[in-house]
Motif scaffolding. Structure first.
Motif, PDB file in Angstrom:
ATOM      1  N   THR B   4       4.748 -12.705 -11.777  1.00  0.00           N
ATOM      2  CA  THR B   4       3.538 -12.762 -12.816  1.00  0.00           C
ATOM      3  C   THR B   4       2.203 -11.885 -12.223  1.00  0.00           C
ATOM      4  OG1 THR B   4       2.928 -14.817 -11.807  1.00  0.00           O
ATOM      5  CG2 THR B   4       3.956 -15.047 -13.826  1.00  0.00           C
ATOM      6  N   ASP B   5       2.256 -11.163 -11.518  1.00  0.00           N
ATOM      7  CA  ASP B   5       1.034 -10.411 -11.010  1.00  0.00           C
ATOM      8  C   ASP B   5       0.881  -9.455 -12.146  1.00  0.00           C
ATOM      9  OD1 ASP B   5       2.295  -7.716  -8.917  1.00  0.00           O
ATOM     10  OD2 ASP B   5       3.326  -9.199 -10.219  1.00  0.00           O
ATOM     11  N   THR B   6      -0.154  -9.836 -12.962  1.00  0.00           N
ATOM     12  CA  THR B   6      -0.502  -8.904 -14.101  1.00  0.00           C
ATOM     13  C   THR B   6      -1.201  -7.666 -13.801  1.00  0.00           C
ATOM     14  OG1 THR B   6      -2.213 -10.156 -14.393  1.00  0.00           O
ATOM     15  CG2 THR B   6      -0.294 -10.767 -15.404  1.00  0.00           C
ATOM     16  N   GLN B   7      -1.537  -6.731 -14.838  1.00  0.00           N
ATOM     17  CA  GLN B   7      -2.452  -5.742 -14.506  1.00  0.00           C
ATOM     18  C   GLN B   7      -3.476  -6.078 -13.668  1.00  0.00           C
ATOM     19  OE1 GLN B   7      -2.167  -3.709 -18.453  1.00  0.00           O
ATOM     20  NE2 GLN B   7      -0.749  -2.994 -17.110  1.00  0.00           N
ATOM     21  N   GLU B   8      -3.717  -5.451 -12.493  1.00  0.00           N
ATOM     22  CA  GLU B   8      -4.810  -5.897 -11.464  1.00  0.00           C
ATOM     23  C   GLU B   8      -6.084  -5.285 -12.080  1.00  0.00           C
ATOM     24  OE1 GLU B   8      -1.300  -4.962  -8.539  1.00  0.00           O
ATOM     25  OE2 GLU B   8      -2.162  -4.107 -10.567  1.00  0.00           O
ATOM     26  N   TYR B 178       3.954  -6.474 -17.803  1.00  0.00           N
ATOM     27  CA  TYR B 178       3.299  -5.201 -18.152  1.00  0.00           C
ATOM     28  C   TYR B 178       3.116  -5.260 -19.782  1.00  0.00           C
ATOM     29  CZ  TYR B 178       4.765  -4.164 -13.574  1.00  0.00           C
ATOM     30  OH  TYR B 178       5.062  -4.245 -12.232  1.00  0.00           O
ATOM     31  N   HIS B 179       2.160  -4.648 -20.299  1.00  0.00           N
ATOM     32  CA  HIS B 179       1.892  -4.574 -21.615  1.00  0.00           C
ATOM     33  C   HIS B 179       2.898  -3.800 -22.315  1.00  0.00           C
ATOM     34  CE1 HIS B 179      -2.129  -6.612 -21.948  1.00  0.00           C
ATOM     35  NE2 HIS B 179      -2.409  -5.641 -21.093  1.00  0.00           N
ATOM     36  N   HIS B 196       5.039  -8.149 -24.188  1.00  0.00           N
ATOM     37  CA  HIS B 196       4.824  -7.788 -22.498  1.00  0.00           C
ATOM     38  C   HIS B 196       6.371  -7.601 -22.335  1.00  0.00           C
ATOM     39  CE1 HIS B 196       1.064 -10.164 -22.551  1.00  0.00           C
ATOM     40  NE2 HIS B 196       0.673  -9.228 -21.523  1.00  0.00           N
ATOM     41  N   VAL B 197       6.433  -6.531 -21.079  1.00  0.00           N
ATOM     42  CA  VAL B 197       7.744  -6.453 -20.466  1.00  0.00           C
ATOM     43  C   VAL B 197       7.766  -7.111 -19.242  1.00  0.00           C
ATOM     44  CG1 VAL B 197       9.379  -4.833 -19.675  1.00  0.00           C
ATOM     45  CG2 VAL B 197       8.038  -4.336 -21.788  1.00  0.00           C
ATOM     46  N   VAL B 198       8.914  -7.991 -18.957  1.00  0.00           N
ATOM     47  CA  VAL B 198       8.531  -8.683 -17.613  1.00  0.00           C
ATOM     48  C   VAL B 198       9.626  -8.174 -16.894  1.00  0.00           C
ATOM     49  CG1 VAL B 198       8.910 -10.980 -16.498  1.00  0.00           C
ATOM     50  CG2 VAL B 198       8.055 -10.816 -18.911  1.00  0.00           C
TER      51      VAL B 198
END
Lengths: 540, 317, 224
Positions: B4-8, B178-179, B196-198
């Motif tokens: 789940t680390d999203t866009q940093e 990711y978006h 989101h694409v996971v």
């Protein structure tokens, strides 16, 4: 300060003061003013739309206007700016005013047609305003099908008809320019002695005449699709929405050059004058203008790298797009080389011209970036593209337009504006512009799509920066409005040639008499003979 | 949830596909070339403007060899541009077609959402789960206007045009969320058509797929539709009507009436259902009715999945 | 060519160029060039639609041929002959005006306008026929065409009405233009020869466009 009443000799402005005399004028100089006033209106209309958009985009959620309104605002911004400001901007105002003066003619070849062009523009403007008052459109200025033809519920037909009529106006302007340049040149004024401004108008006119009709027929098909229910772009009937994109960009890409070539012409005039130098590589500059106009017809497919056209078509369009960048590059190098060994001064027009060269260079180089197929797949339809074309159209064309307006303002009005304020405005606009649009390159690379009313939070900082820049830019645009109007009444008399410039337009009084020249001049040399006397008298 | 680390940070857009590295390499090279040109040009302009400003005592006698200088920098520009072009076009062409063994997922864009359906019938809206390190081919359709499937972290974008199926493909190279944006303006809520694409580890992905209960594979759903729409009457085994059989045809070339050859791909199947008279297989009568307007994109996608499954090697899912 | 009982047009010596020009010759050259530039623009205007038509004609050959078969080739052919003849009469009018013969100019102009009007009338009859046969997909009217080509045939007829409609509009403008020339001739207006010749250029272009429209639409079914 007291205003000393001066009795000016008869000129095109003081011939007659009635409104009727203005609305029925066939004098190219007065028609230029009709355009100047009308496009200024649309510039501020489009600017107002942009202001609300930037206000909305300052924060991530949609908290200023509804999505519906936002979509109508960016459509209005695009339509007003492209067809009602940028396309007519330099050609219809400075071009109309200067073309006959620069080639030593008493008027355009077809003065009545010239007035008709303005009336068509005015009618188109009425359509556009009716469209806005009736609720606007939410299709964007590109009218992509099937959204525009089957789904959008705004005033698409009004908008499209307005643009078609505006298109006919620019076709007639282009026709007039072409014939005037071909047939009305003063004795001795051969093609290779024409000022580059004239070359630029000529190249622009070719695009206007040959590309605009394709736009007209394409938009007409959309109007027919909506009014009559025929389905040329309706996929349910076998129609192809991508065909619309091909036809649209067949006009609209060359139209990008309608929106930059005239600026290149203006800048060539200004840089030579304030560097007191002959232009570096005159022949190359003239041919580059023509090359851009002609190759510009063959690159439209670079707007469709991800639209599903054949991979090989994309590669060919990409190659041609790289090639069309070469003449633009030549021009930038030549402007830089013109400064070499010049005697450079920095009055207001020169600041705009130098700003143009810088911003156009950035716009052009990022254009090369988006012409690269693989990279374009990522940045297409993002703010990177928005930033790129604003660097060309605002950083380029609008800067050149303001530069030209300041350069020829004394000729047009007979009066000088306060140069200090001019410089302040030029610098404000330059700074505001970069603050507004440079962050958008980064936003685009990070993936923010265009035409977004709301956006994810992580884009907020850069958007806020951009919006802050936009407020400086807006202030910068309001300044000239104030001091130019001021100068109309209180500005000091300019005299026929305040910049000590070459060019036939400066041999007439300011403002020029109704028929421009008492005696048609005879031309014996190339333009920009700034360094000729110096070379004779001062060899050191 | 895993990954789940999203866009940093905003300064770094994650590179989450094998393509992303290569696109970024080009993008940043171009950026450096641009920066270099800007520095050189601005240096020249500012340098000349300041050095030769009016009032200074300089040697202003110019005898620069104009033509030679112009030819030099035009040629240099052309060569620089052509090499960038070649590099970029090479990557573009190479990335234009997905590998044969790609994992297929169907997607439909509609105002204003993305719907996805995995092969096993697992459905999701505005979310797309994909496994790490496996080429993924998203077969896209749109129900209304043009949409564009855009995943910035993958450096990949594909317009979806009504009337055609389009393929977006990528190989995820980094676990994360990711978006997913719609990049082509599509009306009122365009800016809210995002998801989101996971990207998950392969095991996690399998587990995630298995977490769905009561789903039926796309092909199985398609098989039902095949009889529901009456296709089976002519194309089924033992049918009396002379219609081409559909077993094993996917990916093959078929001769058409009129002499041309067509490759049976997703778009061919789609066209054959909606506009059968356009591409009649040689030796058959053009008697099939059109199903245009009677069958929506979701059912089309299931039917196509079913017909494709008839060509799958024995034992494949 | 010589004409009996010719009424001459006014001599050039009575004519002055418009104030922006130095000479009549310059003015005439500018006028003619202007018309040519305009015609180039017109060609691109129709070219956009020809282009779109050709794309679909290539995509749906069978449907377009079937739909084309429903056009009235007889009336279309007659119209083609009429329009080609009108170009001849227009050329004769050019010829007569250059020969300074007002009467002949007037006669040929009148004939040209008449032929153009007949063309429009026949076109109207054709359109009415197609409306009756429910082949006009306009204003939400029902469109009837046998399967399996219904949708693509609707596309064909969309193009048919758009192209012939636009052409007819151009021809209507042409007829008005020729009638204005006729009035100029009767009044012996200045610069008559330049005016008639330039109007003729426009007329020939509209004729020429038909020469493309006719085979594209009517002969699509009959290319063998």
């Amino acid at each position: 300060m007291t205003t000393v009443p001066i009795t000016l000799p008869k000129n095109y402005l003081n011939q007659d003061y009635t409104l009727w005399s203005w609305l029925t004028t066939i004098d190219h100089k007065r028609i230029a003013w009709l355009y100047l006033v009308s496009i200024t209106f649309f510039f501020f209309l489009g600017g107002a739309a942009a202001t609300v958009m930037r206000l909305e985009l300052a924060t991530a959620p949609g908290d200023v206007v509804e999505s519906e309104t936002y979509n109508r605002l960016f459509s209005l911004h695009g339509i007003a700016m492209v067809w009602f400001f940028l396309v007519p901007s330099i050609p219809a105002t400075l071009g109309n005013f200067l073309l006959p003066l620069m080639i030593g003619a008493r008027d355009m070849a077809f003065p009545r047609l010239n007035l008709l062009s303005w009336y068509l523009y005015a009618i188109a403007g009425v359509f556009a305003l009716t469209m806005v008052i009736a609720g606007g459109v939410d299709t964007g200025w590109t009218f992509y099908t099937p959204y525009s033809s089957l789904f959008a519920n705004g005033q698409v037909v009004l908008a499209v008809v307005g643009i078609i009529v505006a298109g006919f106006s620019s076709i007639l302007t282009g026709l007039n320019f072409i014939v005037t340049v071909h047939k009305m040149r003063a004795p001795g004024l051969t093609w290779m002695r024409l000022p580059l401004f004239v070359w630029a108008q000529y190249a622009t006119a070719i695009i206007m005449v040959l590309a605009t009709p394709v736009l007209a027929i394409t938009l007409l098909m959309i109007a027919l699709e909506r009014i009559l229910g025929i389905g040329i772009f309706d996929p349910k009937m076998g129609g192809d929405p991508v065909l619309f994109q091909h036809l649209f960009w067949f006009y609209s890409h060359p139209a990008v050059y309608i929106m930059i070539l005239p600026g290149m012409g203006v800048v060539s005039e200004i840089i030579t004058c304030f560097a007191r130098k002959h232009i570096f590589g005159y022949d190359g500059m003239a041919f580059a203008l023509l090359a851009i106009a002609l190759i510009g017809f063959l690159v439209w497919g670079h707007h469709m790298f991800v639209a599903g056209q054949s991979v090989y078509a994309s590669v060919v369009f990409s190659l041609l797009s790289f090639i069309v960048a070469v003449p633009s590059g030549i021009k930038v190098f030549n402007w830089a080389a013109t400064l070499y060994k010049g005697s450079v001064s920095f009055e207001t027009p020169m600041l705009y011209a130098l700003g143009f060269v810088g911003l156009f260079t950035i716009g052009g180089l990022t254009g090369v970036t988006v012409a690269s197929t693989a990279v374009d797949v990522h940045v297409h339809d993002t703010y990177f593209v928005i930033a790129h074309f604003h660097y060309i159209m605002v950083g380029g064309m609008v800067m050149a337009y303001f530069g030209g307006l300041h350069f020829w303002w004394p000729k047009m009005t007979g009066r000088m504006y306060p140069d200090v304020w001019g410089r302040i405005a030029a610098i404000t606009i330059f700074i505001g512009f970069n603050l507004t649009f440079f962050p958008q390159f980064i936003l685009g690379y990070l993936g923010m799509p265009r035409r977004y009313h709301t956006y994810p939070d992580e884009f907020e900082l850069l958007n806020a920066l951009s919006s802050a820049g936009a407020s400086i830019l807006a202030a910068g645009y309001l300044l000239p409005l104030a001091y130019l109007l001021y100068s109309l009444r209180w500005g000091p008399m300019a005299g026929p040639n305040p910049w000590d410039a070459r060019g036939l337009e400066w041999t007439t009084p300011s403002p020029p008499p109704e028929h421009n020249f008492d005696r048609i001049p005879i031309v014996t040399q190339k333009p920009y003979a700034y360094d000729v006397p110096k070379r004779d008298s001062d060899p050191a | 949830m895993p990954g789940t680390d999203t866009q940093e940070s905003i300064a770094l857009l994650p590179r989450a596909s094998t393509l992303a590295e290569r696109v970024d390499a080009q993008f940043f090279t171009l950026l450096w070339v641009d920066a270099l040109m800007v520095v050189v040009l601005f240096g020249l302009i500012i340098g000349f403007a300041v050095y030769y400003r009016r009032g200074t005592l300089r040697n202003r006698v110019s005898n620069a060899p104009q033509t030679r200088v112009e030819i030099t920098w035009s040629t240099a520009l052309l060569l620089i541009f052509l090499s960038i072009f070649a590099w970029s076009a090479h990557l573009y062409v190479e990335a234009s077609s997905p590998p044969k063994n790609a994992l297929e997922i169907h997607g439909i864009g509609k105002q204003w959402m993305w719907k996805f359906e995995h092969r096993g019938g697992q459905r999701e809206i505005n979310e797309l789960h994909v496994p790490l390190g496996v080429p993924v081919k998203v077969i896209l359709a749109t129900q209304d206007v043009i949409h564009s499937f855009f995943v910035p972290a993958f450096r990949m974008k594909q317009d979806v045009v009504p009337g055609r199926l389009r393929v977006a493909w990528f190989t995820p190279s980094r676990v994360g969320r990711y978006h997913l944006f719609c990049a082509e303006y599509c009306g009122l809520d365009h800016s809210r058509m995002r998801g989101h694409v996971v990207v998950m580890e392969r095991n996690d992905y399998e587990a995630w797929l298995a977490g769905f209960t009561g789903t039926e594979s796309l092909a199985a759903q398609g098989e039902k539709l095949f009889s529901q729409y009456g296709c089976i009457g002519c194309h089924g085994p033992g049918s009396k009507v002379l219609a081409p059989g559909l077993g094993g045809i996917f990916g093959k070339s078929v001769p058409l009436a009129g002499g041309s050859i067509a490759v049976v791909d997703e778009n061919y199947l789609r066209d054959s259902i909606l506009a059968p008279e356009q591409q009649v297989v040689a030796g058959y009568q053009p008697i099939m009715p059109s199903f245009a307007g009677r069958i929506d994109e979701a059912d089309l996608m299931r039917l196509i999945a079913y017909i494709k499954s008839l060509s799958a090697p024995q034992g494949a899912p | 060519m010589t004409y009996q009982s010719a009424i001459p047009t006014r001599p050039d010596t009575l004519e002055q160029p418009a104030s922006q020009f130095d000479s009549l010759a310059q003015q005439h050259q500018a006028d003619t060039l202007g018309m040519w530039v305009f015609l180039a623009s017109e060609i691109l205007f129709f070219g956009g639609m020809f282009m779109a038509y050709t794309v679909y004609r290539t995509a749906f050959p069978a449907a377009f041929e079937a739909a084309s078969g429903h056009l009235n080739l007889g009336l279309g052919g007659i119209n083609t002959a009429i329009l080609l003849t009108s170009s001849l009469t227009m050329t004769l009018a050019d010829d007569a005006v250059v020969a300074r013969n007002r009467r002949a100019t007037a006669i040929w102009l009148a004939l040209t306008a008449l032929l153009g009007t007949i063309f429009l009338a026949i076109k109207g009859i054709e359109w009415r026929e197609e409306f009756r046969e429910q082949l006009a997909p306009l204003f939400g009217r029902p469109f009837v065409f046998p399967e399996p080509h219904t949708d693509q045939a609707r596309l064909f007829f969309s193009f048919y009405f758009a192209l012939t409609g636009l052409h007819a509009l151009h021809l209507l403008i042409g007829v008005v233009l020729v009638l204005v020339m006729l009035i100029f001739t009767l009044r012996d207006a200045p610069h008559l020869d330049a005016k008639v010749i330039i109007a003729g250029l426009y007329w020939h272009l509209v004729d020429l466009i038909w020469v493309f429209v006719f085979p594209l639409l009517y002969l699509a079914a009959r290319h063998g």
